[in-house]
Write an enzyme that holds these catalytic residues in place. Structure first.
Site, PDB file in Angstrom:
ATOM      1  N   THR A  55      75.750  27.338  30.279  1.00  0.00           N
ATOM      2  CA  THR A  55      76.519  28.224  29.399  1.00  0.00           C
ATOM      3  C   THR A  55      77.663  28.814  30.195  1.00  0.00           C
ATOM      4  OG1 THR A  55      74.643  28.718  27.989  1.00  0.00           O
ATOM      5  CG2 THR A  55      76.431  30.288  27.939  1.00  0.00           C
ATOM      6  N   PHE A  83      80.320  31.828  30.491  1.00  0.00           N
ATOM      7  CA  PHE A  83      80.501  33.222  30.086  1.00  0.00           C
ATOM      8  C   PHE A  83      81.893  33.685  30.488  1.00  0.00           C
ATOM      9  CE2 PHE A  83      76.039  32.547  30.716  1.00  0.00           C
ATOM     10  CZ  PHE A  83      75.404  33.305  29.744  1.00  0.00           C
TER      11      PHE A  83
END
Ligand code: PEP
Ligand code: MN
Length: 687
Positions: free
Chosen positions: A292, A294
């Site tokens: 992921t 960010f």
């Protein structure tokens, strides 16, 4: 009788006692060594901070690639003299160099007016992935950081906007589930700037109260994003109800509070540890490569020193007319700007009109980028720069192969002159005519095709964890770039070892991850293509399947490079037509491999058709490799044939090695022993 029996028992007890003492003593020594390692790391980090101040004074660049390469080469040599392997030393020092660059960057970003305490907002509670990403981003300043959890993303944005926190952490995209639209929509309206990015490997665990069996679980709680990343795992649990929760760590907390053994959560191992749950299963995510990204946001932009490799993010809208997006993108192209992301989102209240989110490499403070942005404003109806921030993906210094096998690489084989094929050919996409320049396939940074020479090595078949780890380590130690290992073996006799199947594939993928080597394995059945592609970086289609058209079609639909071996009774025209099937189905990443054909000669297992290499290089733009192992069938001829393949201009080799060829379950006689492989690498890359 008694005393006679008591004596050995006493000796045994004494012996146990001594071993316990010995164990304690060794443990104590290990603790001391660990302490010294920590001390040394802290001292090194301090020196990194001093060095950036010195660099600041001199205006020296942040990174010095040559120095880093030399440093790593020296460390590898010194490590080896102490019995440490190159891969281990490289891995440890990559982390250390990375940390040093990160803290130097933070120093340059912070300037002099850095606040005493940084307040950092994230969505969720402690242990949530956003929290872990924040800890990673601010790792060098954790003493000065306070994390504040919020229930929703918009609250994180509000807190940064109204100044109640200094930074916010927002997830924007996941490599399995895609973009997080809610965050993108918030970014377009928010009055804040992106000042950093962080990429976190997401490893999900199934967590429960105590060591209950998987079959006892009836309900699983997690954040919808996490559930989306584990869809395949969840589909295998038909008796479980899945329930979304605002945050992964909250789901863990809830399971702990309910104290119900039929309840489980999907979250990080860290969250499980923090709230006292037990790990039932690790890595339940559908894709191993689950990351992921960010963003770190602040109220004001943070100017980034021009020496730091940077990314810029913007959101724009183009006039609702034909070619307007193309105009904007070609403008960026004219300024040689490399896009790293392009995302479209519907404009609220304007059906079928879109906002475009663009990330590119470059610093808005750089003159070239500033000029490009000015020109871009004239071809867009709105444009907002969301921020300019240091790129998280830092290139890692790779030790030069010569540092591994001592010696500089030989010059690349001479380029083959390109001539138009005379007669019309039945394959189109594979032909040089359709694409004059060489296809170069990038497999996790390893380039196949063009000027380089790639070495793929490993056992014929994966036989056990020890065997494949042993091979992977040796391949890495000698500078080999890709790990091979068959899991589904096409054997002449049905009674021969058929391979370990998916179990072997998992071991191969594990070894590849451990030693940072992409992996290749053969797929035999169209039905397995998708599942094999989930673990393998390259799919191999073997000689016996070169004209298995349903397999070719399926591989053509897979999003993975395919190494296609020449059938042992196929002409080059048939070979290129087989490649055409894969290309025509949309997969343009095909690698050809000459592995020997059947002739009347029986001295070798097959006859390596060396002439095919320069001819194929003229007929097609696809990379061409040589497999000397299956051609020779005997170890003695493998090295000469490999060198011959290199000499006639192949783009690389795929070669079989085995730690103990006499015990190999398949193709033992042709497997190079480890020292033979080291020797081959030395001869391919002489000093
Ligand atoms: C192999 O590479 O293990 C193999 C079976 O090769 P081929 O298809 O060339 O026989
Ligand atoms: Mn083999």
């Amino acid at each position: 009788m008694r005393p006679a029996q008591a004596a050995p028992r006493l000796v045994f007890r004494l012996w146990i006692g001594e071993t316990m003492e010995e164990l304690e003593r060794i443990r104590h020594e290990i603790d001391e060594v660990d302490g010294r390692i920590l001390e040394a790391l802290a001292v090194r980090r301090g020196l990194a901070k001093q060095i950036i101040q010195a660099k600041d004074h001199q205006g020296a660049p942040l990174r010095d690639a040559l120095r880093e390469e030399r440093l790593l080469g020296d460390l590898i040599a010194r490590g080896r003299s102490r019995g440490l392997d190159a891969h281990f030393v490289t891995r440890v020092f990559h982390e250390i160099i990375d940390d040093s660059i990160r803290s130097q960057q933070l120093h340059l970003m912070a300037g002099s007016d850095r606040p005493e305490l940084k307040r950092i907002a994230f969505q969720g509670i402690e242990g949530a992935f956003s929290n872990l990403a924040g800890q990673k981003f601010f790792a060098a300043e954790l003493d000065n950081a306070a994390f504040v959890g919020f229930a929703a993303f918009d609250q994180v944005v509000d807190a940064v906007e109204d100044g109640s926190v200094d930074f916010g952490i927002l997830p924007v995209e996941n490599t399995t589930a895609g973009s997080i639209n809610e965050v993108y929509d918030l970014l377009s309206c928010a009055r804040l700037s992106i000042v950093g990015e962080e990429v976190l490997r997401i490893e999900h665990c199934l967590l429960a109260v105590g060591d209950v069996s998987l079959g006892a679980i009836r309900r699983i709680l997690s954040h919808p994003q996490a559930l989306a990343q584990c869809m395949k795992f969840l589909a295998g649990l038909p008796n479980c109800q899945v329930q979304s929760h605002p945050d992964t760590a909250m789901a863990v907390k809830k399971v702990k509070e309910e104290n119900d053994p039929t309840l489980a959560a999907i979250a990080s191992e860290e969250a499980g540890r923090r709230y006292g749950l037990t790990v039932l299963r690790r890595n339940v995510e559908d894709q191993q490569n689950n990351y992921t990204r960010f963003l770190v946001v602040a109220k004001k932009p943070a100017p980034v020193d021009l020496r730091i490799p940077c990314k810029t993010s913007l959101v724009m809208a183009t006039p609702h007319e034909e070619g307007s997006l193309l105009k904007a993108l070609s403008l960026l192209h004219n300024y040689r700007i490399n896009l790293t992301k392009l995302e479209s989102r519907p404009i609220p209240g304007m059906p079928f009109q879109y906002l475009f989110y663009i990330d590119f490499e470059g610093n808005a403070a750089d003159e070239r980028i500033a000029e490009a942005l000015d020109r871009l404003r004239s071809v867009t109806t709105s444009l907002k720069v969301l921020g300019c921030y240091p790129r998280q993906h830092r290139s890692r210094t790779a030790p030069a192969i010569q540092a591994l096998i001592e010696g500089a690489p030989k010059a690349a084989p001479p380029a083959v002159p390109v001539e138009e094929p005379k007669a019309a050919v039945s394959y189109r996409l594979a032909s040089r005519e359709s694409k004059p320049q060489d296809t170069v396939i990038d497999v996790r940074g390893v380039k196949i095709g063009g000027a380089g020479f790639v070495v793929i090595a490993g056992p014929c078949a994966v036989e056990s964890r020890e065997q494949i780890y042993h091979c992977a380590r040796h391949v890495k130690e000698c500078g080999g770039m890709i790990l091979r290992g068959g899991c589904f073996k096409p054997r002449t006799s049905p009674y021969s070892f058929q391979g370990m199947g998916f179990e072997g594939l998992e071991l191969l993928a594990e070894a590849g991850r451990e030693y940072d080597l992409p992996v290749i394995t053969e797929v035999l059945s169209p039905a397995d293509v998708e599942a094999v592609a989930r673990h393998a970086d390259i799919l191999q289609i073997g000689a016996r399947n070169m004209q298995n058209f349903s397999l070719l079609n399926e591989a053509g639909r897979a999003n993975r490079p395919v190494l296609l071996k020449r059938g042992m009774m196929s002409t080059l025209d048939e070979f290129l037509n087989a490649a055409e099937y894969i290309l025509d189905r949309g997969n343009h990443q095909v690698i050809l491999c000459e592995r020997g054909i059947r002739t009347f000669e029986t001295a070798t297992r097959n006859t390596l058709d060396l002439g095919a290499i320069p001819i194929l290089k003229r007929l097609t733009h696809l990379p061409v490799l040589v497999d000397p192992s299956h051609a020779a069938g005997r170890r003695d001829w493998v090295i000469p044939l490999a060198l011959a393949g290199h000499a006639v201009g192949a783009h690389g080799l795929i070669v079989e090695i085995h730690p103990e060829p006499e015990k190999a379950l398949s193709d033992g006689p042709q497997a190079l022993r480890f020292p033979d492989f080291t020797d081959l690498m030395r001869r391919l890359y002489p000093s």
